[in-house]
Design an enzyme around this catalytic site. Structure first.
Site, PDB file in Angstrom:
ATOM      1  NE  ARG A  17      -2.102  -2.607   3.086  1.00  0.00           N
ATOM      2  CZ  ARG A  17      -2.740  -2.523   4.783  1.00  0.00           C
ATOM      3  NH1 ARG A  17      -3.391  -1.995   5.290  1.00  0.00           N
ATOM      4  NH2 ARG A  17      -1.497  -3.219   5.190  1.00  0.00           N
ATOM      5  CD  GLU A 157      -6.993  -8.803  11.989  1.00  0.00           C
ATOM      6  OE1 GLU A 157      -6.549  -8.368  11.253  1.00  0.00           O
ATOM      7  OE2 GLU A 157      -7.076  -9.252  13.925  1.00  0.00           O
ATOM      8  CE1 TYR A 351      29.958  27.138   1.814  1.00  0.00           C
ATOM      9  CE2 TYR A 351      31.472  28.083   0.341  1.00  0.00           C
ATOM     10  CZ  TYR A 351      31.059  27.275   1.108  1.00  0.00           C
ATOM     11  OH  TYR A 351      30.735  26.048   0.989  1.00  0.00           O
ATOM     12  CE1 TYR A 372      35.506  20.268  -5.289  1.00  0.00           C
ATOM     13  CE2 TYR A 372      34.608  21.909  -6.949  1.00  0.00           C
ATOM     14  CZ  TYR A 372      34.630  20.894  -6.513  1.00  0.00           C
ATOM     15  OH  TYR A 372      34.644  19.289  -7.318  1.00  0.00           O
TER      16      TYR A 372
HETATM   17  C1  UD1 Z   1      -2.103  -6.058  12.217  1.00  0.00           C
HETATM   18  C2  UD1 Z   1      -2.714  -6.967  12.329  1.00  0.00           C
HETATM   19  C3  UD1 Z   1      -4.367  -6.101  13.082  1.00  0.00           C
HETATM   20  C4  UD1 Z   1      -3.944  -4.798  13.640  1.00  0.00           C
HETATM   21  C5  UD1 Z   1      -3.544  -3.956  13.196  1.00  0.00           C
HETATM   22  C6  UD1 Z   1      -2.291  -3.129  13.255  1.00  0.00           C
HETATM   23  C7  UD1 Z   1      -2.667  -9.477  12.658  1.00  0.00           C
HETATM   24  C8  UD1 Z   1      -4.213 -10.553  11.898  1.00  0.00           C
HETATM   25  N1  UD1 Z   1      -4.113  -8.086  12.063  1.00  0.00           N
HETATM   26  O1  UD1 Z   1      -2.857  -6.099  11.232  1.00  0.00           O
HETATM   27  O2  UD1 Z   1      -5.621  -6.899  13.825  1.00  0.00           O
HETATM   28  O3  UD1 Z   1      -5.077  -4.145  13.674  1.00  0.00           O
HETATM   29  O4  UD1 Z   1      -2.519  -4.746  12.895  1.00  0.00           O
HETATM   30  O5  UD1 Z   1      -1.653  -1.682  12.402  1.00  0.00           O
HETATM   31  O6  UD1 Z   1      -1.823  -9.093  13.127  1.00  0.00           O
HETATM   32  N2  UD1 Z   1       4.170  -8.669   8.829  1.00  0.00           N
HETATM   33  C9  UD1 Z   1       5.400  -9.607   8.485  1.00  0.00           C
HETATM   34  N3  UD1 Z   1       5.250 -10.826   8.140  1.00  0.00           N
HETATM   35  C10 UD1 Z   1       4.057 -10.971   7.562  1.00  0.00           C
HETATM   36  C11 UD1 Z   1       2.747  -9.697   7.782  1.00  0.00           C
HETATM   37  C12 UD1 Z   1       3.202  -8.786   8.505  1.00  0.00           C
HETATM   38  O7  UD1 Z   1       6.563  -9.298   9.106  1.00  0.00           O
HETATM   39  O8  UD1 Z   1       3.937 -11.905   6.756  1.00  0.00           O
HETATM   40  C13 UD1 Z   1       4.582  -7.453   9.299  1.00  0.00           C
HETATM   41  C14 UD1 Z   1       4.260  -5.792   8.808  1.00  0.00           C
HETATM   42  O9  UD1 Z   1       5.677  -5.624   7.928  1.00  0.00           O
HETATM   43  C15 UD1 Z   1       3.832  -4.968   9.523  1.00  0.00           C
HETATM   44  C16 UD1 Z   1       3.239  -5.913  10.088  1.00  0.00           C
HETATM   45  O10 UD1 Z   1       3.743  -7.571  10.744  1.00  0.00           O
HETATM   46  O11 UD1 Z   1       4.538  -4.764  10.115  1.00  0.00           O
HETATM   47  C17 UD1 Z   1       1.496  -5.787  10.568  1.00  0.00           C
HETATM   48  O12 UD1 Z   1       1.105  -6.180   8.771  1.00  0.00           O
HETATM   49  P1  UD1 Z   1       0.415  -5.666   8.590  1.00  0.00           P
HETATM   50  O13 UD1 Z   1       0.171  -6.539   6.999  1.00  0.00           O
HETATM   51  O14 UD1 Z   1      -0.020  -3.922   7.936  1.00  0.00           O
HETATM   52  O15 UD1 Z   1      -1.343  -5.852   9.447  1.00  0.00           O
HETATM   53  P2  UD1 Z   1      -2.281  -5.199   9.087  1.00  0.00           P
HETATM   54  O16 UD1 Z   1      -3.428  -5.395   8.007  1.00  0.00           O
HETATM   55  O17 UD1 Z   1      -2.507  -3.690   9.838  1.00  0.00           O
HETATM   56 MG    MG Z   2      -0.757  -2.644   9.017  1.00  0.00          MG
END
Ligand code: UD1
Ligand code: MG
Length: 453
Positions: A17, A157, A351, A372
């Protein structure tokens, strides 16, 4: 007895995104990658170890996370199968055995150690999972916290929530604390039978309860828990960061006339009784001492302004600029890698680069240190109490001795000894009456042209 703690920072996401050529956690807030802000907060929450889960741009993210003396182990999540799967990428770290595990996100850069510590306290008080929630008017997109009799029963979720559940405005920040002795068992029970086909970390709530565990939630300020998924949120987070830091500075005794127009970097240091006028931008590495005045529209980076010094309006201080007490750098002046001695004045259109200006020196308008040669940089030394006439060019390497004078309009290419006067310009000639002769000739040419037209 101190409880041991492993902090796991999730930063493997694809940042789809964000629409960017780099991971979102590398984008800067207050001139510092988001991930570095998160590591800072984690380091202050008394953790014993930090595990960073990386995926996209793994090497760059790991590098950006190295701040201060915090030791960080990185774990690669090869496939992005959800937050529950991401935490298990750090399985080896978890398996070492800790009392507490905290899970935090790399894209929540305004977090501080406060909520993380509160969640750890929840573990110390007997919970197996402590979720950090926040209240918001705009819950869309977040998981909702479903509470019953003081215990958290589930996180739903957005995609799986009923209308009634969507009306809940207590949301999951994503940050949580887990009993370190039970974490591996609980995490390995997470499945992927849900709307996205992902392993949701949020399922831990129901899983822990199903095996008789206790799950609670703590509340955190909404601002701190704001997550960054796109550029609009990035700009909002920047604004929130700036507001928070400006407030802290004003409360600590810094005067800002129009704070909403002042931009700070993560490490900007401004002492009590400094005055910052409107539209001032601080890049990284700026230190402003007590009582200094920064006039409007100045840009300051990697520079030190001592007590009582005055900068601007419209001044630019670049890395290595160091202004001593009571010195002045005025309008349309630029200083780079240059020291300005106590009480020295560099007031107009000048300068100063790779130079040392002695105490009490007066640098006339339009003076340029020619530092320079197209290939290398050279130094200019300007002694104490010197007077450099306006519009002089000081061709480095060159030195001007203490108390010397340089005549206006000089091009100085050789060293000037102390107390000497240097004139580096053509001697003036005078031709009495010549101006009227020239004017008469010009008028005659003009009249002839008109007659022929
Ligand atoms: C997640 C939460 C949601 C919460 C929200 C807050 C879950 C299922 N949902 O949703 O409840 O309200 O965050 O912002 O946990 N990431 C990884 N590996 C992955 C997926 C994600 O490292 O496979 C990391 C991303 O880089 C990020 C974080 O986890 O830092 C959250 O991932 P994101 O996809 O933004 O989750 P949300 O859909 O926002
Ligand atoms: Mg997020």
């Amino acid at each position: 007895m101190e409880r041991t703690c492993l902090a796991i920072i999730l930063a493997a996401g694809d940042s789809t995104r964000m629409k960017s050529s780099k991971s979102k956690v590398l984008h800067a807030v207050a001139n510092r990658p988001m991930i570095a802000h998160v590591v800072d907060a984690v380091a202050k929450s008394d953790t014993s170890s930090v595990a960073l889960v990386v995926g996209r741009d793994a090497d760059d993210v790991a590098k950006a996370a190295q701040v201060g003396s915090v030791k960080i182990e990185t774990y690669l999540q090869k496939e992005r199968l959800g937050t529950g799967h991401a935490v298990l990428a750090a399985r080896d770290a978890i398996a070492r055995g800790y009392d507490d595990i905290i899970v935090t996100y790399g894209d929540v850069p305004l977090q501080t150690e406060g909520p993380l510590k509160a969640a750890r306290q929840g573990l110390a008080d007997g919970s197996d999972v402590v979720v950090i929630g926040f209240h918001t008017d705009k819950p869309t997109g977040y998981g909702r916290l479903l509470v019953k009799d003081g215990e958290l029963i589930a996180i739903r979720e957005e995609r799986e929530a009923t209308d009634a559940e969507r009306a809940v405005n207590w949301c999951n920040s994503g940050l949580m604390a887990i009993n370190g002795r039970k974490a591996l068992d609980l995490l390995s029970r997470i499945g992927n039978a849900n709307a996205k086909g992902e392993y949701y970390l949020t399922d831990l709530v129901e899983i822990a309860r199903s095996v008789g565990g206790r799950v609670t939630a703590v509340d955190a300020p909404e601002i701190e828990m704001t997550g960054c998924n796109n550029r609009a949120e990035l700009a909002m987070i920047e604004r929130l960061w700036q507001e928070r830091r400006r407030d802290e500075m004003m409360i600590s005794g810094v005067t800002m006339i129009a704070p909403e127009t002042v931009f700070l970097s993560y490490d900007t240091a401004i002492a009590q009784d400094a005055l910052i006028e409107p539209n001032v931008v601080f890049g990284p590495g700026a230190t402003i001492d007590s009582g200094a005045i920064i006039h409007a529209f100045s840009h300051i980076e990697g520079a030190h302004v001592s007590a009582g010094a005055i900068v601007g309006p419209f001044a630019r201080l670049r890395p290595g600029a160091d202004l001593a007490k009571g010195s002045k750098v005025g309008n349309f002046c630029e200083v780079k890698n240059g020291t300005i001695g106590e009480g020295a004045k560099v007031n107009h259109l000048t300068y100063i680069g790779d130079a040392k200006v002695g105490a009490g020196a007066n640098i006339g308008a339009g003076t340029i240190t020619c530092n320079y040669d197209g290939v290398n940089k050279h130094e200019t030394l300007i002694g104490a109490n010197t007077f450099i006439g306006s519009s002089s060019s000081l061709v480095a390497p060159v030195s001007i001795g203490d108390n010397a004078y340089v005549a206006a309009g000089s091009v100085i290419t050789a060293d000037v000894p102390a107390d000497a006067l240097a004139l580096g310009r053509a001697r003036q000639e005078l031709k009495p009456g010549r101006a009227s002769v020239l004017r008469a000739r010009a008028l005659a040419i003009k009249a002839a042209k008109k007659a022929n037209a």
